[in-house]
Design a protein around this motif. Structure first.
Motif, mmCIF file in Angstrom:
data_model
loop_
_atom_site.group_PDB
_atom_site.id
_atom_site.type_symbol
_atom_site.label_atom_id
_atom_site.label_comp_id
_atom_site.label_asym_id
_atom_site.label_seq_id
_atom_site.Cartn_x
_atom_site.Cartn_y
_atom_site.Cartn_z
ATOM 1 N N GLU A 28 -3.365 5.194 -2.650
ATOM 2 C CA GLU A 28 -2.116 5.244 -1.906
ATOM 3 C C GLU A 28 -1.543 3.839 -1.713
ATOM 4 O O GLU A 28 -2.281 2.862 -1.546
ATOM 5 C CB GLU A 28 -2.348 5.884 -0.535
ATOM 6 C CG GLU A 28 -2.685 7.371 -0.597
ATOM 7 C CD GLU A 28 -1.474 8.219 -0.975
ATOM 8 O OE1 GLU A 28 -0.331 7.737 -0.809
ATOM 9 O OE2 GLU A 28 -1.681 9.355 -1.424
ATOM 10 N N PRO A 29 -0.202 3.732 -1.741
ATOM 11 C CA PRO A 29 0.424 2.415 -1.574
ATOM 12 C C PRO A 29 0.010 1.763 -0.265
ATOM 13 O O PRO A 29 -0.053 2.418 0.778
ATOM 14 C CB PRO A 29 1.922 2.749 -1.573
ATOM 15 C CG PRO A 29 2.029 4.046 -2.304
ATOM 16 C CD PRO A 29 0.780 4.800 -1.965
ATOM 17 N N ASN A 30 -0.320 0.475 -0.342
ATOM 18 C CA ASN A 30 -0.641 -0.279 0.867
ATOM 19 C C ASN A 30 0.400 -1.372 1.051
ATOM 20 O O ASN A 30 0.872 -1.974 0.089
ATOM 21 C CB ASN A 30 -2.047 -0.882 0.788
ATOM 22 C CG ASN A 30 -2.215 -1.799 -0.419
ATOM 23 O OD1 ASN A 30 -1.728 -2.925 -0.425
ATOM 24 N ND2 ASN A 30 -2.892 -1.313 -1.447
ATOM 25 N N ASP A 31 0.773 -1.585 2.298
ATOM 26 C CA ASP A 31 1.792 -2.584 2.622
ATOM 27 C C ASP A 31 1.129 -3.908 2.960
ATOM 28 O O ASP A 31 0.467 -4.034 4.006
ATOM 29 C CB ASP A 31 2.645 -2.120 3.808
ATOM 30 C CG ASP A 31 3.504 -0.925 3.463
ATOM 31 O OD1 ASP A 31 4.187 -0.993 2.418
ATOM 32 O OD2 ASP A 31 3.485 0.070 4.202
ATOM 33 N N GLY A 35 5.139 -6.560 0.435
ATOM 34 C CA GLY A 35 5.588 -5.379 -0.292
ATOM 35 C C GLY A 35 4.483 -4.347 -0.347
ATOM 36 O O GLY A 35 3.566 -4.361 0.466
ATOM 37 N N TYR A 36 4.566 -3.424 -1.306
ATOM 38 C CA TYR A 36 3.521 -2.413 -1.410
ATOM 39 C C TYR A 36 2.960 -2.390 -2.829
ATOM 40 O O TYR A 36 3.578 -2.814 -3.804
ATOM 41 C CB TYR A 36 4.037 -1.027 -1.015
ATOM 42 C CG TYR A 36 4.794 -0.275 -2.099
ATOM 43 C CD1 TYR A 36 4.102 0.376 -3.130
ATOM 44 C CD2 TYR A 36 6.176 -0.180 -2.083
ATOM 45 C CE1 TYR A 36 4.780 1.069 -4.120
ATOM 46 C CE2 TYR A 36 6.863 0.515 -3.066
ATOM 47 C CZ TYR A 36 6.150 1.132 -4.088
ATOM 48 O OH TYR A 36 6.813 1.808 -5.077
ATOM 49 N N SER A 37 1.744 -1.858 -2.920
ATOM 50 C CA SER A 37 1.077 -1.704 -4.209
ATOM 51 C C SER A 37 0.223 -0.453 -4.153
ATOM 52 O O SER A 37 -0.480 -0.213 -3.170
ATOM 53 C CB SER A 37 0.189 -2.927 -4.509
ATOM 54 O OG SER A 37 -0.518 -2.754 -5.725
ATOM 55 N N GLY A 56 7.684 -6.111 -4.347
ATOM 56 C CA GLY A 56 7.221 -7.276 -3.597
ATOM 57 C C GLY A 56 5.794 -7.566 -4.010
ATOM 58 O O GLY A 56 5.502 -7.738 -5.191
ATOM 59 N N HIS A 57 4.887 -7.581 -3.050
ATOM 60 C CA HIS A 57 3.451 -7.735 -3.304
ATOM 61 C C HIS A 57 3.165 -8.917 -4.217
ATOM 62 O O HIS A 57 2.664 -8.769 -5.339
ATOM 63 C CB HIS A 57 2.875 -6.450 -3.895
ATOM 64 C CG HIS A 57 1.411 -6.268 -3.571
ATOM 65 N ND1 HIS A 57 0.414 -6.774 -4.360
ATOM 66 C CD2 HIS A 57 0.806 -5.651 -2.534
ATOM 67 C CE1 HIS A 57 -0.756 -6.466 -3.831
ATOM 68 N NE2 HIS A 57 -0.551 -5.802 -2.714
#
Length: 239
Positions: A28-31, A35-37, A56-57
């Motif tokens: 799941e995307p993590n902030d 940003g998120y990944s 971002g990220h």
């Protein structure tokens, strides 16, 4: 294999076609990192792929003081590991795109067919099923794989047991084990192979299920593969 852009620009049509190809989230995307990944499992032309999607990220360094997406660093690590003879996921596509709204980045890799995390291998009681001879072969392969990475001065940076994958094939005398490494997002080059070795091996010691006997065997194989001994690792085998 698709072209592997390493600059801040990417062919918009190709990038968008990969960006819009979505599937099930397996991470799941993590902030964080601005940003998120996250990682999705996708299918393309009958092949199972894993797509790391980022907005971002970024990470910053002396070479990139304004930051760049972490997948570009991971791409370099994957290619470096392959060059060193380490099995890692094969890159299918990697690119980053910058706009006034910020960064978007993708890293798409092939699935490691038949491989599973080594902690799941242990949990399935495969060590007892295949026997100690195969397990010793496995420890040799883990040691040699990490030694190849460290000899090239690549430090994995986050080497937990779940990042070591194994595949066992064949029967009887033809039984064979193979080892691969995953999650090279924090991988980076060090000035010396000793720096890479001590960071990763001590971290692995803290985050692995191996008994002291297994660890001593692994370190023995590792130091032979490295062609030298490390006092710090020898001391770690006694605790």
């Amino acid at each position: 294999m698709a072209a592997l852009p390493t600059s801040t620009s990417a062919d918009s049509t190709t990038f968008d076609s990969w960006w819009h190809l979505q599937g099930e989230w397996v991470e799941e995307p993590n902030d964080r990192r601005g940003g998120y990944s996250g990682v999705q499992r996708i299918w393309k032309d009958g092949s199972l792929l894993y797509s790391k999607r980022q907005t971002g990220h970024i990470h910053r360094s002396l070479l990139h003081p304004f930051g760049r997406p972490t997948v570009l660093r991971e791409q370099e690590a994957l290619l470096g590991a392959q060059k060193a003879g380490v099995r890692v996921p094969e890159i299918v596509y990697c690119a980053a795109e910058q706009s006034p709204q910020g960064w978007r980045a993708l890293l798409v890799t092939k699935a490691l067919e038949g491989f599973q995390p080594i902690d799941e291998w242990y949990a399935s009681n495969d060590r007892a099923q295949y026997g100690e001879a195969l397990h010793e072969q496995l420890l040799v392969l883990v040691a040699e794989t990490l030694a190849r990475l460290h000899t090239a001065r690549w430090q994995h940076g986050c080497i937990y047991i779940k990042h070591i994958f194994v595949r066992v094939s064949g029967e009887g005398q033809a039984l064979k084990a193979e080892v691969a490494l995953l999650d090279l997002e924090k991988c980076r080059r060090r000035l010396t192979r000793k720096q890479a070795a001590l960071h990763d091996m001590l971290q692995l010691r803290r985050h692995s299920p191996w008994s002291q006997t297994d660890w001593q065997s692994l370190i023995g194989h590792y130091q032979r593969a490295m062609g030298r001994t490390f006092k710090t690792l020898d001391e770690a085998t006694r605790h």
